[in-house]
Design a protein around this motif. Structure first.
Motif, short mmCIF file in Angstrom:
data_model
loop_
_atom_site.label_atom_id
_atom_site.label_comp_id
_atom_site.label_asym_id
_atom_site.label_seq_id
_atom_site.Cartn_x
_atom_site.Cartn_y
_atom_site.Cartn_z
N ALA A 100 17.02 9.10 -3.66
CA ALA A 100 17.98 9.12 -4.77
C ALA A 100 17.63 8.08 -5.83
CB ALA A 100 19.41 8.89 -4.27
N GLY A 101 16.35 7.92 -6.07
CA GLY A 101 15.93 7.04 -7.15
C GLY A 101 16.07 5.58 -6.84
N LEU A 156 11.32 3.36 -11.57
CA LEU A 156 10.69 4.37 -12.39
C LEU A 156 9.99 3.80 -13.61
CD1 LEU A 156 13.36 7.17 -12.14
CD2 LEU A 156 11.22 6.90 -10.87
N GLN A 157 10.45 2.64 -14.05
CA GLN A 157 9.83 2.10 -15.26
C GLN A 157 8.40 1.68 -14.96
OE1 GLN A 157 12.20 -1.03 -16.78
NE2 GLN A 157 13.25 0.29 -18.25
N HIS A 161 3.57 5.72 -3.22
CA HIS A 161 4.76 6.44 -3.69
C HIS A 161 5.05 6.14 -5.15
CE1 HIS A 161 5.39 7.11 0.63
NE2 HIS A 161 6.13 8.16 0.25
N THR A 162 3.95 5.90 -5.91
CA THR A 162 4.03 5.67 -7.37
C THR A 162 5.04 4.59 -7.77
OG1 THR A 162 5.70 7.36 -7.79
CG2 THR A 162 3.39 8.08 -7.82
N ILE A 163 5.10 3.54 -7.01
CA ILE A 163 5.94 2.40 -7.42
C ILE A 163 5.05 1.45 -8.21
CG2 ILE A 163 7.33 0.45 -6.61
CD1 ILE A 163 8.58 3.17 -6.04
N ASN A 164 5.54 0.99 -9.36
CA ASN A 164 4.68 0.18 -10.22
C ASN A 164 4.41 -1.21 -9.64
OD1 ASN A 164 6.66 -1.73 -11.03
ND2 ASN A 164 7.54 -0.15 -12.35
N GLU A 203 0.84 -1.21 0.00
CA GLU A 203 0.00 0.00 0.00
C GLU A 203 0.87 1.26 0.00
OE1 GLU A 203 -2.93 1.92 3.27
OE2 GLU A 203 -3.02 -0.27 3.03
N TRP A 204 1.92 1.23 0.86
CA TRP A 204 2.82 2.40 0.98
C TRP A 204 3.56 2.62 -0.35
CZ3 TRP A 204 8.08 3.46 0.86
CH2 TRP A 204 8.48 4.69 1.38
#
Lengths: 129, 795
Positions: free
Chosen positions: B713-714, B782-783, B670-673, B665-666
């Motif tokens: 840092a990504g 990010l992908q 945080h827009t993680i795919n 959920e967290w």
């Protein structure tokens, strides 16, 4: 309950199991109980198909259930196939090389074609012998 | 095999062969010389004896002829004085024929009127016939006696001459006559006295002159008439008329030499005998006859031939004995050499345990054997020494490796890769020039502050390593309590100055970073200033420096201050970096270091790798001259750790799913795919289930499993800790995926999934807790696209 198991009726010695949801440490025991019932019904030399279209998640506990089923089927002279694995599930299966590449299918049509091919080979083998 | 052994080159055989060959040559030459000389001597002796025999025979002839001659002369002289008395003449003649044993007939013939009272011709002749003496007057013969050969022959000679052989038909005897002239008082020849002797007595002398049955002798008159010969038919015949001499012209030459009165010997091939012969001839003293002895050449040289055969036999026997002697003695002398050769083979094969008999003599071979034994023994000793030295070196090597391990374990383990609970990343590396070295680094996080230090002990190797151990142990003890870096240095200096008799020293740079504000306090004990990297620019941070630690107890240390902005890095290094040498002896230098850290201003791990690679490129294949240490620290600012989540549960499977759901959920928030969420969920589930199943064999009372998620840092950093029994999940080897799927163990798959899904993973035991750090790299986070998916092929 994170896992539902749907079992489709046997067609020509083929039983399809269709788990839905998450197959993990929590749900694997439940899945195993359901499988035991199914395995008891599969005729000798039959085929067990895991249709994973609705399975969104699998962990090593789930893998162990699949391995156990495969082993039982094989001991019974049959085989087990997997179709329609979703990306996460497919990735995990690939990493541990859970099943041979040619036993994983994207859809029912591929699976049917594969089974038909096996059937054809068996018949020809009989003629040859 | 035997042939091979015989044909194998052998010094003994060659030496023996040469000695034998030389001996044969010398022996044969000397034997030949001696035999030649002896043969000559034997021949000469044989010739002498045959010549002596000839002489003796000639003397025997002479002894009798002289008697006849003397008698004839006495008769002639007596008659010459008594020509007036015919009775005396008659008596004289009669007495002579009676009394002289060799004379069978005697005659006195006179010139007419030479004898008183006798007129005309007068020639009384007395012969022995049985026991009676017969007288006849030759004047009564039909042939006038003054015309006969014997009368004219005798009256012509001075003092008496031998006539030839003649056959007396009246007496049926072969005779030889001797005539002497009778002189009167005025020395006028008035007649002759002629005596007849039997040829038989000459023949008996010749017959007795036979040194061997095959030899023979003959007597020749001065006219070449054969007076006596082994062959009776030749008697009376001139030698030149001998039959069968056409093939031997030498005989005529010999006859002429004999008729000339010479003494000598000659060889020719006798056609009648069919063999080569040798003739010895000598004149009969007192006459002009010559006696010859003919012997077969084989008889003549028989002794010398026998000598030759004896010499050959003796020589052969001698050679055989010599050969045996040479063979035995050479073999005996060179036997130790053969043994040496065999043992040299042993040594060549590395076998030194052979037995070598001590030499019996002190000659060259004996000395060689002694040297050989000494060499073998020294070789043995040498090998033993070498083995011992090698063992010692290996032992030292093992000890050094253990020392290296110990030294490595003194350095901090946690690498702070990626962002965890703290807003900084840190990477350090230490490369000793030898197995162990004198460089050191350390860091420690406590109460929102990061204390870090880097140092370089004087010297290298084991002394430096021992001092390094001392330094880092003291530093770790003191760093927790130190408020400011200069305080730490002050305390360390005091510690290290004590009991430092060897005046070892260490340069040290110490810093304390306030993790919340980025305030950086620094203090230096003679160490290189650190480098600040900000926005692609690298500059030195000015730090006031003091004397190295361990030298002067009263050194004062001064602190310096710097302020870091988020994303800035600090690089600490030892002179192993800047003083690295290339093969030509050029220094790497500070500028190169500044350039490379400025160029790669990213995460510390990459910076460290880039510097190490750049130094390696610079030094090429030159040996590392000094210990090399590098520490890179990057501060991300306090805000970096705000995007984090900490969750904690007990050791119950039921709670695991809840925690995993919360994590997912967290992450979604945080827009993680979905894909990465799945990966994180699987990895975390495996760790949690492992901990629940195996971490608490005594029961789950008081257990807590904690998960810390940090996004910075990504990258996503997962830190999982549990207070279960110590267990490194990654220590187990990965499962063998190539065995048959249906036969392999199901265990180990979970951890294997973790290692495959996470970009980086690390385990360490911290206090009572197991801690696993996982990092999922920025790319995956990010992908949003689908994971590459290969279609399953039906075959």
């Amino acid at each position: 309950m994170s896992l539902q198991v749907r079992i489709e009726p046997a067609v020509a010695a083929r039983i399809t199991v269709r788990p839905a949801g998450k197959l993990d440490a929590t749900s694997s025991q439940e899945f195993d109980s359901a499988l035991n019932l199914v395995l008891a019904q599969v005729p000798h030399g039959g085929t067990l198909v895991f249709d994973l279209a609705d399975l969104e998640y699998i962990s090593s506990a789930g893998l162990r259930s699949l391995f156990r089923a495969r082993k039982t089927m094989k001991a019974n002279g049959g085989n087990s196939l997997i179709m329609q694995a979703q990306p996460q599930v497919r990735a995990v299966l690939d990493i541990v090389k859970a099943v041979p590449v040619n036993e994983v299918f994207r859809n029912v049509e591929e699976l049917d074609a594969h089974l038909a091919e096996i059937q054809r080979k068996v018949v020809e083998g009989d003629i040859d012998s | 095999m035997l042939l091979h052994r015989i044909l194998r080159p052998s010094t003994a055989r060659r030496l023996g062969s040469w000695v034998l060959l030389g001996s044969v040559c010398v022996l044969a030459a000397s034997l030949a010389f001696v035999v030649f000389k002896a043969q000559s001597a034997v021949k000469a002796q044989r010739g002498d004896s045959l010549t002596a025999l000839a002489n003796a025979s000639a003397s025997a002839v002479a002894a009798r002829t002289v008697g006849v001659e003397m008698a004839a002369r006495v008769v002639a002289a007596a008659i010459g004085r008594r020509l007036d008395n015919p009775e005396f003449i008659e008596d004289m003649l009669a007495d002579t024929v009676v009394m002289h044993p060799d004379i069978v007939g005697v005659a006195a013939a006179f010139e007419p009127d030479a004898v008183a009272q006798v007129h005309s011709l007068y020639a009384p002749f007395y012969t022995q016939k049985g026991d009676a003496t017969v007288r006849r007057d030759l004047a009564e013969d039909s042939t006038p006696y003054r015309e006969t050969d014997w009368y004219r022959h005798a009256s012509a000679c001075e003092s008496g001459c031998w006539g030839g052989i003649f056959h007396s038909q009246s007496r049926d005897q072969v005779l030889i006559n001797y005539g002497v002239p009778i002189r009167d008082a005025t020395k006028q020849i008035v007649g002759v006295v002629n005596v007849d002797v039997l040829q038989r007595w000459l023949q008996s002398v010749v017959d007795s002159a036979r040194p061997s049955p095959a030899s023979f002798a003959f007597l020749l008159s001065e006219t070449g008439q054969t007076l006596a010969d082994a062959k009776p038919e030749r008697v009376g015949t001139p030698i030149f008329q001998w039959t069968g001499l056409a093939g031997a012209p030498e005989v005529a030459a010999i006859a002429r030499r004999m008729m000339a009165g010479e003494t000598g010997a000659a060889e020719y091939f006798s056609p009648t005998l069919g063999i080569p012969v040798r003739t010895f001839f000598t004149p009969v003293p007192g006459s002009r006859w010559s006696l010859a002895i003919v012997v077969p050449y084989s008889t003549y040289v028989r002794d010398s031939q026998r000598l030759f055969f004896i010499a050959v036999a003796v020589g052969s026997a001698g050679l055989a004995a010599l050969g045996l002697f040479v063979f035995l003695s050479v073999r005996r002398l060179l036997a130790p050499l053969a043994q040496l050769a065999v043992n040299a083979d042993h040594i060549a094969r590395g076998d030194l345990g052979f037995r070598l008999d001590p030499p019996r003599r002190t000659d060259e071979v004996g000395r060689l054997t002694l040297s050989f034994v000494r060499m073998r023994d020294e070789l043995k000793q040498h090998i033993a020494d070498l083995t011992e030295a090698t063992a010692a070196r290996e032992r030292l090597q093992r000890e050094l490796e253990i020392a290296q391990h110990i030294q490595e374990s003194m350095l901090p383990k946690n690498r702070f890769i990626g962002l965890g609970a703290y807003p900084f990343e840190l990477q350090a590396i230490l490369r000793p020039a030898r197995v162990v070295g004198g460089d050191l680094y350390s860091y420690y996080v406590s109460e929102g502050r990061l204390c870090f230090l880097i140092g370089d002990v004087s010297d290298k190797g084991i002394p430096a390593a021992l001092f390094m151990a001392r330094t880092i142990t003291k530093a770790n003890l003191r760093s927790a309590a130190a408020e400011e870096p200069q305080n730490l240095l002050q305390q360390l200096n005091t510690d290290l100055c004590m009991r430092n008799d060897d005046c070892m020293f260490v340069t040290l740079l110490c810093g304390i970073l306030d993790l919340a504000t980025g305030r950086l306090s620094l203090a230096s004990a003679g160490h290189d200033a650190p480098i600040r990297v900000a926005g692609g620019h690298a500059t030195e941070i000015e730090v006031e420096t003091s004397a190295p630690l361990g030298l002067y107890p009263d050194t004062m240390f001064v602190g310096s201050e710097a302020q870091l902005a988020p994303g800035e890095s600090v690089v600490l290094y030892t002179d192993g970096v800047t003083e690295a040498l290339d093969p030509d002896g050029a220094l790497y230098g500070e500028q190169r270091l500044l350039d490379v850290v400025a160029r790669c201003d990213s995460d510390p791990a990459e910076t460290v790798a880039a510097v190490v690679a750049d130094v390696a490129k610079f030094t090429r294949d030159a040996a590392q001259s000094d210990d090399l240490t590098l520490l890179v620290l990057r501060w991300h600012g306090a805000a970096a750790v705000e995007r984090s989540l900490t969750l904690e549960i007990g050791a119950q499977l039921a709670q695991v799913a809840a925690m995993l759901d919360r994590v997912e959920e967290w992450l979604a928030g945080h827009t993680i795919n979905a894909e990465l969420r799945g990966d994180v969920r699987v990895a975390l589930e495996e760790l949690l289930v492992n901990a629940v199943d195996y971490g608490f064999p005594q029961g789950g009372e008081g257990a807590h499993l904690q998960t810390l998620l940090t996004l910075a840092a990504g990258a996503l950093h997962v830190e999982f800790t549990d207070n279960g029994i110590a267990h490194d999940p990654f220590a187990r080897p990965p499962p063998d995926l190539d065995v048959d799927r249906d036969d392999r163990e199901a265990g180990g798959l979970g951890v294997f999934l973790v290692t495959q899904l996470a970009s980086e993973y690390q385990y360490r035991r911290e206090g009572d807790c197991n801690r696993v750090d996982l990092r999922f790299v920025a790319k995956s986070v990010l992908q949003t696209g689908e994971r590459p998916h290969e279609p399953a092929s039906p075959d």
